[in-house]
Design a protein around this motif. Sequence first.
Motif, short mmCIF file in Angstrom:
data_model
loop_
_atom_site.label_atom_id
_atom_site.label_comp_id
_atom_site.label_asym_id
_atom_site.label_seq_id
_atom_site.Cartn_x
_atom_site.Cartn_y
_atom_site.Cartn_z
N GLY A 1 0.91 -1.11 -0.26
CA GLY A 1 -0.01 0.12 0.02
C GLY A 1 1.01 1.21 0.04
O GLY A 1 0.42 2.18 -0.12
N ALA A 2 2.16 0.95 0.22
CA ALA A 2 2.94 2.42 0.34
C ALA A 2 2.83 3.12 -0.97
O ALA A 2 3.05 2.44 -2.27
CB ALA A 2 4.21 2.13 0.74
N ALA A 3 2.53 4.57 -1.01
CA ALA A 3 2.51 5.30 -2.39
C ALA A 3 2.90 6.61 -2.11
O ALA A 3 3.07 7.11 -0.91
CB ALA A 3 1.05 5.32 -2.71
N GLY A 4 3.33 7.31 -3.21
CA GLY A 4 3.65 8.74 -2.94
C GLY A 4 2.63 9.62 -4.11
O GLY A 4 2.49 8.95 -5.04
N ASN A 5 2.26 10.66 -3.57
CA ASN A 5 1.38 11.53 -4.55
C ASN A 5 1.48 13.03 -4.24
O ASN A 5 1.53 13.56 -3.15
CB ASN A 5 0.04 11.07 -4.68
N PHE A 6 1.12 13.60 -5.29
CA PHE A 6 1.00 15.25 -5.03
C PHE A 6 0.19 15.65 -6.41
O PHE A 6 0.45 15.02 -7.55
CB PHE A 6 2.18 16.17 -4.87
N LEU A 7 -0.45 16.64 -6.47
CA LEU A 7 -1.01 17.13 -7.51
C LEU A 7 0.13 18.09 -8.45
O LEU A 7 0.76 18.85 -7.80
CB LEU A 7 -2.14 18.20 -7.30
N VAL A 8 0.21 17.78 -9.66
CA VAL A 8 1.35 18.51 -10.33
C VAL A 8 0.88 18.79 -12.00
O VAL A 8 0.60 17.68 -12.55
CB VAL A 8 2.79 18.24 -10.07
N PRO A 9 0.75 19.93 -12.63
CA PRO A 9 0.60 19.88 -13.87
C PRO A 9 1.66 19.16 -14.74
O PRO A 9 2.92 19.35 -14.35
CB PRO A 9 0.38 21.29 -14.19
N PHE A 10 1.35 18.38 -15.74
CA PHE A 10 2.50 17.68 -16.58
C PHE A 10 3.67 18.56 -17.01
O PHE A 10 4.73 18.14 -16.69
CB PHE A 10 1.66 16.95 -17.85
N GLU A 11 3.15 19.60 -17.37
CA GLU A 11 4.44 20.72 -17.85
C GLU A 11 5.24 21.24 -16.87
O GLU A 11 6.31 21.72 -17.01
CB GLU A 11 3.62 21.79 -18.81
#
Length: 254
Positions: A98-108
């Motif tokens: 279940g370990a995961a990393g994430n954040f919101l970021v525009p592709f560019e």
Amino acid sequence: MNKTFQQNFLANQVAIVTGGATGICYGISLAYLKYGCKVLITSRKEEVLKQSCTTLAQESGNQNVAYFPCDVRKFEQVEAMVQFALDKWGRIDILVNGAAGNFLVPFEMMSVNAFRSVMEIDTFGTFHCCKAVVGKWMSKNGGVIINISTTLPHCGVALQSHAGTAKAGIDALTRHLAVELGPKKIRVVGIAPGAIEKSEGFKRLRMDDSSGFGEDFEKLLPLQRAGNNDDIAPWALFLASEMCKLHHWINNYS
Ligand code: HXC
């Protein structure tokens, strides 16, 4: 849940839950403990792990919970974590990735390292744990591997190309290993949650009140509410249970 699953049906079994100190995987760890399992939780932050071990033991009434700090991006650390579980309890029946990393970021605006970081935590982390657990134990003894992904890659959403790609990789790995390791009595399965309230993902993807969506967000969902840990943990129980042994299903229902 008490009426659905037999009391202590996981007694004498051992589970490793990566990311088990928080969110969805905390809920899974708690459910396993309540049904008698021994659980090792792992993540990078020792203080968080320690605190979660205490609350998991209190909430479940089961003291058989331990932690081992580990960065799933580093195979050597994963091997040490798996060896710790084997030295402590002598077996591993269930692995939950279940370990995961994430954040919101525009592709560019996403740096190469940002994309790589999430791929390494999610996809490589899952691969590392599968490889270590299968190599050290399940190859000879069988077991269950449950990989946690998400619904994101099935529809595609903005600002999530890194996480969606990483989770799609996990789904592919799940299918490949299910086929390849099935003959060794290793069931490789997956759970793909959507938005689960109070989870790290929920906060990071700003689906909580800080987004300003508030209740409007929930109105966008078919059931008019976000999911919660109690929606996910029973699946992890079922997938680890005797009922989910596919040869049992085939024998009884074909
Ligand atoms: C843009 C970012 C960023 C952000 C980090 N980066 N945060 N870029 N926007 N908000 C970039 C950094 O600039 C850096 O690139 C690279 O990512 C690595 O960042 P570090 O902070 O150095 O990495 P690290 O300390 O290893 O932290 C990894 C992390 C962090 C993923 C960035 O957030 C983390 O540890 N998260 C773990 C917990 C977590 O995220 N849980 C949520 C899972 S939710 P440069 O180029 O500057 O070096 C989930 C649910 C999915 O998976 C779906 C739900 C529906």
